[in-house]
Design a protein around this motif. Sequence first.
Motif, short mmCIF file in Angstrom:
data_model
loop_
_atom_site.label_atom_id
_atom_site.label_comp_id
_atom_site.label_asym_id
_atom_site.label_seq_id
_atom_site.Cartn_x
_atom_site.Cartn_y
_atom_site.Cartn_z
N ILE B 30 0.85 -1.18 0.00
CA ILE B 30 0.00 0.00 0.00
C ILE B 30 0.89 1.23 0.00
CG2 ILE B 30 -1.59 1.34 1.46
CD1 ILE B 30 -2.93 -1.03 0.15
N GLY B 34 3.76 7.98 1.21
CA GLY B 34 5.05 7.63 0.62
C GLY B 34 6.25 8.17 1.36
N THR B 111 0.78 10.55 6.09
CA THR B 111 -0.58 10.38 6.60
C THR B 111 -0.58 9.76 8.00
OG1 THR B 111 -0.82 8.14 5.74
CG2 THR B 111 -1.38 9.97 4.24
N ASP B 124 6.12 9.56 15.85
CA ASP B 124 5.48 10.37 16.88
C ASP B 124 3.98 10.12 17.05
OD1 ASP B 124 7.76 11.92 17.77
OD2 ASP B 124 7.77 12.72 15.73
C1 LIG Z 1 12.35 13.73 6.11
C2 LIG Z 1 11.35 12.98 6.91
C3 LIG Z 1 11.28 13.22 8.27
C4 LIG Z 1 10.33 12.53 9.06
N1 LIG Z 1 10.27 12.83 10.38
C5 LIG Z 1 9.32 12.22 11.13
C6 LIG Z 1 9.18 12.54 12.51
O1 LIG Z 1 9.87 13.40 13.06
N2 LIG Z 1 8.24 11.88 13.22
C7 LIG Z 1 7.41 10.95 12.64
O2 LIG Z 1 6.59 10.41 13.32
N3 LIG Z 1 7.53 10.65 11.34
C8 LIG Z 1 8.45 11.26 10.57
N4 LIG Z 1 8.53 10.95 9.23
C9 LIG Z 1 7.66 9.90 8.69
C10 LIG Z 1 6.30 10.43 8.28
O3 LIG Z 1 5.54 10.73 9.42
C11 LIG Z 1 5.59 9.41 7.41
O4 LIG Z 1 4.64 10.13 6.75
C12 LIG Z 1 4.92 8.25 8.09
O5 LIG Z 1 5.80 7.54 8.90
C13 LIG Z 1 4.35 7.28 7.08
O6 LIG Z 1 3.22 7.82 6.52
P1 LIG Z 1 2.98 7.80 4.96
O7 LIG Z 1 1.60 8.24 4.74
O8 LIG Z 1 4.02 8.59 4.30
O9 LIG Z 1 3.11 6.25 4.64
P2 LIG Z 1 3.84 5.42 3.49
O10 LIG Z 1 5.28 5.76 3.46
O11 LIG Z 1 3.09 5.60 2.23
O12 LIG Z 1 3.63 4.00 4.01
C14 LIG Z 1 4.30 3.50 5.16
C15 LIG Z 1 3.96 2.04 5.37
O13 LIG Z 1 2.64 1.88 5.81
C16 LIG Z 1 1.86 1.10 4.89
N5 LIG Z 1 0.54 1.74 4.85
C17 LIG Z 1 0.34 3.08 4.73
N6 LIG Z 1 -0.95 3.35 4.83
C18 LIG Z 1 -1.60 2.18 5.01
C19 LIG Z 1 -2.95 1.82 5.22
N7 LIG Z 1 -3.93 2.74 5.26
N8 LIG Z 1 -3.26 0.51 5.38
C20 LIG Z 1 -2.27 -0.42 5.36
N9 LIG Z 1 -0.99 -0.13 5.20
C21 LIG Z 1 -0.64 1.15 5.02
C22 LIG Z 1 2.66 1.13 3.61
O14 LIG Z 1 2.41 0.00 2.86
C23 LIG Z 1 4.05 1.19 4.13
O15 LIG Z 1 4.47 -0.08 4.50
C24 LIG Z 1 9.45 11.60 8.44
C25 LIG Z 1 9.55 11.36 7.08
C26 LIG Z 1 10.48 12.04 6.32
C27 LIG Z 1 10.52 11.76 4.84
#
Ligand SMILES: Cc1cc2nc3c(=O)[nH]c(=O)nc-3n(C[C@H](O)[C@H](O)[C@H](O)COP(=O)(O)OP(=O)(O)OC[C@H]3O[C@@H](n4cnc5c(N)ncnc54)[C@H](O)[C@@H]3O)c2cc1C
Lengths: 818, 284
Positions: B30, B34, B111, B124
């Motif tokens: 999924i 990203g 997200t 977090d």
């Molecule tokens: C530069 C940078 C700094 C960051 N700093 C922090 C921080 O300080 N604190 C923090 O908490 N996070 C941090 N993050 C991470 C950020 O919060 C991500 O957005 C989060 O961890 C994952 O969310 P996403 O929507 O991007 O998920 P994705 O990257 O799209 O997916 C993450 C994983 O979850 C799965 N997945 C996603 N949604 C679903 C769903 N609805 N059902 C089933 N599986 C699913 C995907 O398959 C994948 O395995 C950082 C990211 C970056 C790039």
Amino acid sequence: MTVTEIGSPRRRKEDQRLITGRTRYTDNIVLPGMLHLAMVRSPFAHATITAIDTHDATSSPGVVAVLTGRDVADEQGSLPCAWPITPDQKAPPHPAIAVDHVAFAGEVVACVIARSAAEARDAIELIDIDYDELPVVLDLEEALTDATLAHPDLGTNKSATWVFDSAEAGTGDDVAQVLAASELVLERTYLQQRLIPAFMEPRSTVVDPTGEQITMWSATQVPHLLRLMLALTLSIPEGKVRVVAPDVGGGFGGKLQVTPEEVITMLAARRTGKPCKYTETRSESLMAAHHGRGQVQRLKLGATREGIVTGLSVDLLADMGAYLGLVTPGVPILGAFMYNSIYKFAAYRFSCTNLFTNKAWTDAYRGAGRPEATFAIERLMDDLAHELDMDPVELRRKNWIKHEEFPFSTIACLEYDSGNYEAATDRALELFGYDDLCAERDRRRAAGDRVQLGIGVSTFTEMCGLAPSRVLGALSYAAGGWEHAQVRVLPTGAVEVVTGVSGHGQGHETAWSQIVADRLGVPFDSIEVLHGDTQTSQKGLDTYGSRSLVVGGMAVVAAADKVIEKARTVAAHLLEASTDDIEFAEGRFSVRGTDQGLALGEIAFATFSAHNLPDGFEPSLDSDATFDPENFSFPHGTHLAAMEVDTETGEVTLRKYVCVDDIGNVINPMIVDGQVHGGLVQGIAQALFEEAVHDESGTLVSGSFVDYLVPSAADLPSFTTDRTVTPSTTNALGVKGVGEAGTIASTPAIVNGVLDAIRHLGVQDIAMPCSPHRVWKALQDGASKGLGAEEPVPDRVAPEQDAGPMNSSGNLPTGDFQ
Amino acid sequence: MIPSAFDYHAPTSLDEALTLLAQGGDDAKILAGGQSLIPVMRLRLAGPELLIDLGRIDGLRGIEDDGDAVRIGAMTPHHDIASSALLGEHAALLCAAARTVADPQVRHRGTFGGALVHADPAGDMPAPALVLGAEFVIAGAGGIRTVSATDFFEGLFTTAVGEDEILTHVRIPKHTGWGARYEKFTRVAQQWSIVAVAATVRAEGSAIAEARVGLTNMGSVPIRAESVEAALAGCALEEAAIARACASAAEGTDPPTDTNGDADYRRHLATVLATRAVLSAAGG
Ligand SMILES: Cc1cc2nc3c(=O)[nH]c(=O)nc-3n(C[C@H](O)[C@H](O)[C@H](O)COP(=O)(O)OP(=O)(O)OC[C@H]3O[C@@H](n4cnc5c(N)ncnc54)[C@H](O)[C@@H]3O)c2cc1C
């Protein structure tokens, strides 16, 4: 000359294209039929290569060829080191692609050439390499024992030992005698951690082998040195190589190199007959572009009870890493002349042993040798002030060279031309509110506040404007230190300035335009500055060591002056006057005492048409000049930092930073402020944030920006920067250099401030970077010794290198993604 | 930084997404924001052959009042959580935590659901979700099921969401009027938590009536500091008393050791940060 441009805070003319990226960065270059390279890198810090199977990669889609060290062993030569500091310096051969031995994790062992970058990247996964792991040597003290060798064939880890002794040089007394006779001797060991230059634009190279000359575009600081070294290393006639440094996104010394990747791209292009491109990833950049610093500094400082420093002995171990790069061995030696800094000593001895380890090789990094020296002496001065219960500024005052003593011959054999340490310091103290902040610190100390305040002091001077060629010769550096420029006046009156320095973010195009605008009296906007292409700027020694303005700018001035003299001859002819009667001001040549005159543009057109020129006059105003400085220039400054330390968590916060630098005359104050601010951040980062950490097998743990902590604007306060102006007397512009100043002075100011905040809690030293964890541990250790107990200073505080299993905390997650 | 080749689908219904996920098996992933998945793909630590982007499915994004709870779509970006007035009123802790995630760019793409399913121990959002008693709504071939917060986080990067399932919504029971503080300890502004403490407190007069305290990065999963919560019930709103109640914050935790600090240091930080978080949440 009418001065209207010099001193004006012009916005940089190059910024729009640099910031939007709508420009020729190397990776933006796309050539017809271009092939793409990807590198296979050793995962081991030390190993022999026993077998390489490239079969699957070679037949992978889009792959044109795979190169291993064996394939190119006959043509790749050995990467150059231009600075043998002693005649008996030892160095291993440095192949661009390792042949059968790898000496650091990240070394290139094979290269895939494919039709697309993605296909090249896919194919490197298919290369199978067998390694026999060898024991690694990572620590400098351990390297010194030769128990484990970074290069078994070399038989030792010691590359060279270089000594300066004031008694031998005749500049001072014998340090051993002086220390023995001193009322007080401080013995300290400070560590300079390894740093990674972390320039914004990763390195990239494009080579086009079609046509008569092979052209290399590269994200380099040194196109001229690169061209020369490519010719020497690969035995290509120099005239057949053209090197272009298009717009380059930062370097900080990290692109002062002739890299394996550049040589490999060249080899690939020659083999395939096609243009080839290689652009590193950020991970590769952090792992395999050269690192900086990495020293153990063992120091002895003698003083009287009144606080007069009597002598200093410096014994360094310097980490070369696995190989010698372009100027690797010379970096610590550049520091040798700066340990005495702004002070007067009776005796001084410097000894440095350069050692090989199984880590990425080190080389120049912003300040190169001078930050290390400044750190050592400024930490020592604060430690001495504490020992003598003296104000740290007062102690410095007692020891520094007074302004009326310039020019001053130092114990390290340099001639400081000018300076006024009193003025810069007084101004800094005033801007800082030194007395008030000291009073607040004392109040908080007495009250035992949870957050303690500390005041950090640092002064500095540095040798800038590398360098008088004869001095470089005396130091066994292979090249000179002159710089070249050409000023051309086009028929329209527009001016082209060709410079041999190779800016990569410094703002040369703007500053050089300002200089020439004033010199020739032409508008700023009608000046074009050309650089970074060996076909356009045929001579030059490029940009590093705060040299561009001090040396390159002076060449521009000299070339412009020659243009004026040529134009004066034409003007006299056209105006039917004697050249002695021709005055030049604001771009106009006029006959003294008359209203008759001609603008430079008119003379340029007359010269272009060449219908009516003096007999025998060569029809051109264009002029070349090569400037070799007589001396270095010596910027200086006083920096003050107010540091808050949370004694519960160890968190350190920079509350206020004031610096007053003296860099002589200023061409563009906005550019200067930019250089100072950026430099401060890099120096502060060494004190608080950045460290290249390796695990016990030699793998770089801080291999991404998740772990290699580069601070951003959000982490730092606004800096208060100001200047005093004591013009340099060694060049006509009266300029010094500013590229490295901020980096040099800020590191000790910060660490001194942290220590000042918590010394009374039993803390004597904290290894850099002063992370909250280290500060907290130092506080714990201090507390266990009893608050404020006068313990002997530990000989050495080893940096923590927790090599526990890397988990997700800030590291890249792996668990869910098998 | 080029990932290996993959197929990409952006279905417009949940059913379609579930079908694709079932068909893709182990090789399908999924894609939400990203912000975690794409970096590991670029580093080739992950190489899914099929990405199923949830971004075009209606109804997975948004924050709604749902009676005694607030219902948050899995595709709601961090930024919307941080700035939601509804959550500010009923689950202020989530807003506080979301504001500390990364930078504005990441908060606009990353997200809530992605952060929870990704379950990074230093992330977090999990600890606040845990202490607020979130209910996780998970869709799969067999229909919809609901998992409680205590059962959701199973281990390092693993949750109750199966390979063939999708987290669709999270229900956060209302904590109306509770004060909140997410105390995140980092060395530079944009960094994952070295340790963080999530605290939300209901004060009555000059005492704490109820408190919820969660720990980030003190083990492989978010941890609820139950002994602290018990000690805080009825505790006077005053620093020394709160510090005493928080002294056991690190009990039973298994924090990591890395370049930012060792396990002992993290244990120490947890108690200090817990005291600060609770004081601040209680308005102190
Ligand atoms: C530069 C940078 C700094 C960051 N700093 C922090 C921080 O300080 N604190 C923090 O908490 N996070 C941090 N993050 C991470 C950020 O919060 C991500 O957005 C989060 O961890 C994952 O969310 P996403 O929507 O991007 O998920 P994705 O990257 O799209 O997916 C993450 C994983 O979850 C799965 N997945 C996603 N949604 C679903 C769903 N609805 N059902 C089933 N599986 C699913 C995907 O398959 C994948 O395995 C950082 C990211 C970056 C790039």
